[in-house]
Design a protein around this motif. Structure first.
Motif: not given
Length: 259
Positions: A99-113
């Motif tokens: 969360w960057f303040g009330p803004t969500p961010r999804l951290a993704v490291a899977d190359p296929d995804l």
């Protein structure tokens, strides 16, 4: 009677604003957390208004406060440059919510995804909203554009990055690297043949030189003044990004300054 009506209207307006703030700053983040939790995706808990920013800053400060552990020749710089990601990945896995303040961010490291997100479902990939002051310094480019404007710029630039076109740039890039190596030779000690250099500074120069040669047909020396100004703009943008943006606050500053 009129004053009661005004007071009631003001109370209703305040209640509406308070409800909207609670929706944005608390209820919606809670629903987002629950939505991803049902899919098995978790992350550091959301904190009212600030999200995960306090923990992120603390992890980054702690990582940069001490030198990298040996072996010093290791290329694993992730624990230092993205300490918060390295820390939370070990806890929550390769995909987690931050969360960057009330803004969500999804951290993704899977190359296929990542491939599926950027190619198969690109229309659902929303670009981040940059700081208004940063956007003024950076201008309207691919980094900050959205929607149809982004798609238009992307279509215009796409042919440049085709493999056959990139191959045509290799001689210019090669000349840049050769020139750098020749400068190192002239700087070397005549007796030992050794020279001590700041690698980060030279790598920045060689990158900028390659860009100017390939894009404008000129050397870095010719465009040094432009790059110096760009470096100053980057410093200003970085400083603005670290500050909390309050709409209209810059007008108060300008007014006080002029007064």
């Amino acid at each position: 009677m009129g004053w009661w009506w005004i007071a009631a209207a003001a109370a209703a307006a305040l209640a509406y604003v308070a409800a909207k703030l609670m929706e944005v700053l608390w209820w919606r983040p809670r629903r987002v957390e629950e939505h991803f939790a049902r899919q098995g995706i978790r992350g550091p808990p959301y904190r009212f208004f600030i999200g995960c920013v306090r923990e992120m800053v603390a992890l980054m400060v702690a990582a940069s406060a001490k030198p990298m552990p040996p072996p010093y020749r290791s290329h694993n710089v992730l624990p230092r440059v993205l300490a918060f990601y390295h820390h939370w990945k070990k806890i929550y896995g390769s995909t987690f919510l931050i969360w960057f303040g009330p803004t969500p961010r999804l951290a993704v490291a899977d190359p296929d995804l990542i491939r599926e997100i950027l190619l198969s479902r690109a229309e659902h990939f929303d670009r981040y909203e940059s700081h208004p002051m940063v956007r003024q310094l950076e201008g309207e480019g691919l980094v900050s554009l959205r929607g149809e404007k982004w798609a238009h710029h992307r279509r215009v630039l796409a042919p440049t990055f085709h493999m056959e076109n990139l191959k045509m740039l290799l001689p210019f890039i090669g000349k840049t690297v050769v020139d750098m190596a020749e400068k190192w030779v002239t700087m070397a000690d005549p007796a030992s043949g050794e020279v001590e250099i700041d690698v980060s500074e030279w790598f920045q120069i060689v990158t900028e030189d390659a860009i100017t040669r390939t894009a404008f047909g000129r050397s870095y020396e010719d465009g040094k003044a432009v790059f110096k100004l760009q470096t100053q703009l980057m410093a200003f943008a970085s400083e603005a990004f670290r500050k909390v943006f309050i709409p209209g606050y810059r007008y108060l500053i300008n007014h006080n300054y002029c007064a």
